[in-house]
Enzyme design. Structure first.
Site, PDB file in Angstrom:
ATOM      1  N   SER A  68      41.068 -10.416 -25.840  1.00  0.00           N
ATOM      2  CA  SER A  68      40.860  -9.617 -24.635  1.00  0.00           C
ATOM      3  C   SER A  68      39.565  -8.815 -24.627  1.00  0.00           C
ATOM      4  CB  SER A  68      42.051  -8.685 -24.418  1.00  0.00           C
ATOM      5  OG  SER A  68      42.297  -7.930 -25.581  1.00  0.00           O
ATOM      6  N   HIS A 123      45.910 -13.344 -21.526  1.00  0.00           N
ATOM      7  CA  HIS A 123      44.614 -13.463 -20.850  1.00  0.00           C
ATOM      8  C   HIS A 123      44.305 -14.898 -20.468  1.00  0.00           C
ATOM      9  CE1 HIS A 123      43.189  -9.447 -20.575  1.00  0.00           C
ATOM     10  NE2 HIS A 123      43.556  -9.195 -21.809  1.00  0.00           N
ATOM     11  N   LYS A 152      49.321  -9.366 -15.506  1.00  0.00           N
ATOM     12  CA  LYS A 152      47.893  -9.619 -15.288  1.00  0.00           C
ATOM     13  C   LYS A 152      47.725 -10.560 -14.097  1.00  0.00           C
ATOM     14  CE  LYS A 152      46.481  -7.881 -19.647  1.00  0.00           C
ATOM     15  NZ  LYS A 152      47.009  -7.929 -21.010  1.00  0.00           N
TER      16      LYS A 152
HETATM   17  C1  LIG Z   1      47.794  -7.044 -21.889  1.00  0.00           C
HETATM   18  C2  LIG Z   1      48.206  -7.711 -23.136  1.00  0.00           C
HETATM   19  C3  LIG Z   1      49.477  -7.489 -23.695  1.00  0.00           C
HETATM   20  C4  LIG Z   1      50.446  -6.518 -23.112  1.00  0.00           C
HETATM   21  O1  LIG Z   1      51.001  -6.995 -21.939  1.00  0.00           O
HETATM   22  P1  LIG Z   1      51.973  -6.036 -21.076  1.00  0.00           P
HETATM   23  O2  LIG Z   1      52.802  -6.954 -20.296  1.00  0.00           O
HETATM   24  O3  LIG Z   1      51.064  -5.157 -20.271  1.00  0.00           O
HETATM   25  O4  LIG Z   1      52.752  -5.234 -22.069  1.00  0.00           O
HETATM   26  C5  LIG Z   1      49.827  -8.197 -24.821  1.00  0.00           C
HETATM   27  N1  LIG Z   1      48.977  -9.067 -25.396  1.00  0.00           N
HETATM   28  C6  LIG Z   1      47.737  -9.290 -24.901  1.00  0.00           C
HETATM   29  C7  LIG Z   1      46.834 -10.276 -25.564  1.00  0.00           C
HETATM   30  C8  LIG Z   1      47.312  -8.610 -23.759  1.00  0.00           C
HETATM   31  O5  LIG Z   1      46.084  -8.826 -23.280  1.00  0.00           O
END
Ligand SMILES: *Cc1c(COP(=O)(O)O)cnc(C)c1O
Length: 335
Positions: free
Chosen positions: A122, A150, A181
């Protein structure tokens, strides 16, 4: 948004319960079915977030007879999830397959070996060498886990994520991802994988058992977002062309952009103070970007992490680039 509103009208704002008591409506089942279909897997289980999916997985499937191998730049929630389990822990250098192989070789007596990686990392927008990881897993009889937060919904030709990017859908054993996301963007996470794993998670996954069920509007929006993605790839193509437009214009202007053709576009600036001043100037011009510096990224690798969306128009992308160029000249980042 309408799907979320409809779900509130029909099922309420929330269910006041965890899944296994009275927090399961048929839309939760429907969403799990759809996720399983989307990822072409045997089964799926929803969590309040992907952080929870990562917190619940390792402790449930690994014990002290097992070994887990984790990329050093994995997301914090994978790191925390691994901390909770009793398996022997190995951290391999970022995307370094030689280091991973040496570590896999060094463990001969494990009941289960699990390799854990982000699909796309990320902070840098770079992609895990999933093809090579799966090869090593085969050689050393390891199981593979990918966190595809991602990538899910927009990366790979039809948005199936990192596996699809490499043309190897179905190769990874277990995938965790988020609805927070690309898929609705509210909250919610999930695991997809073998039926036995998912069934074990339903019995023993602590964040699944002991935290509230996903609220209906989030489930409704998630279902609708998946419907849209599965019917039509135009939004996915739009993210791709927007990303290309931004990356190419920025590189041409003299900026250094990290990552590999991914909509996470980190504009590398180095100095932490510079990154913050730069981001403030961008905000002043109505462009919502944030400077990232240590400890979120390594020292002297401060950056502005730009996230490109399918909702951006060409004009908006160009306006953002123009602002970067103007401020970049003013702060002597480019000439
Ligand atoms: C954003 C993210 C998370 C967390 O996701 P949520 O649903 O917001 O808890 C976990 N792993 C990665 C790689 C992320 O980018």
């Amino acid at each position: 948004m309408n799907a979320a509103k409809d779900a509130i009208d029909k099922y309420g704002a929330g269910l006041s319960s965890v899944r296994f008591i009275c927090g399961t409506q048929h839309i939760h089942k429907e969403l799990e079915e759809k996720l399983k279909e989307f990822h072409v897997r045997e089964d799926a289980i929803l969590y309040p977030s992907c952080f929870d999916a990562n917190a619940g997985l390792f402790e449930t499937i690994l014990n002290e007879n097992d070994a887990v191998f984790s990329d050093e730049l994995n997301h914090a929630s994978i790191i925390d999830g691994i901390r909770l389990c009793k398996a022997r822990k190995f951290r391999y250098k970022h995307k370094d397959m030689k280091d991973l192989e040496e570590k896999l070789k060094s463990v001969q007596d494990a009941r289960l070996k699990l390799i854990a990686t982000d699909g796309v990392f990320s902070m840098d927008g770079n992609v895990a060498p999933l093809d090579k990881i799966c090869d090593l897993a085969k050689t050393y009889k390891a199981v593979t886990f990918v966190d595809d937060c991602h990538a899910t919904g927009f990366f790979g030709k039809t948005g199936r994520g990192t596996e699809e990017f490499y043309g190897m859908i179905g190769s990874v054993d277990i995938i965790n991802s988020t609805l927070g996301k690309a898929v609705g963007g509210a909250s919610g996470g999930y695991t997809v994988g073998p039926r036995e794993v998912v069934s074990l998670l339903r019995q023993r996954g602590r964040p699944y058992l002991f935290s509230n069920s996903l609220p209906p509007p989030v489930v409704g929006a998630g279902l609708k977002a998946l419907d849209i993605i599965m019917k039509d790839t135009s939004l996915i193509e739009r993210v791709r062309t927007n990303t290309k437009r931004f990356r190419e214009s920025m590189i041409q202007a003299g900026f250094k952009i990290a990552g590999e053709d991914h909509p996470i576009c980190p504009v590398m600036l180095g100095d932490a103070k510079l990154a913050n001043i730069f981001a403030d100037e961008m905000l002043g011009r109505g462009i919502y970007v944030i400077g990232f510096s240590y400890p979120v990224v390594p020292k002297n690798q401060a950056r502005i992490r730009v996230q490109i969306s399918a909702a951006h128009t060409n004009e908006e992308i160009d306006r953002a680039v123009a602002a970067f160029v103007e401020i970049g000249k003013k702060l002597s980042v480019i000439s």
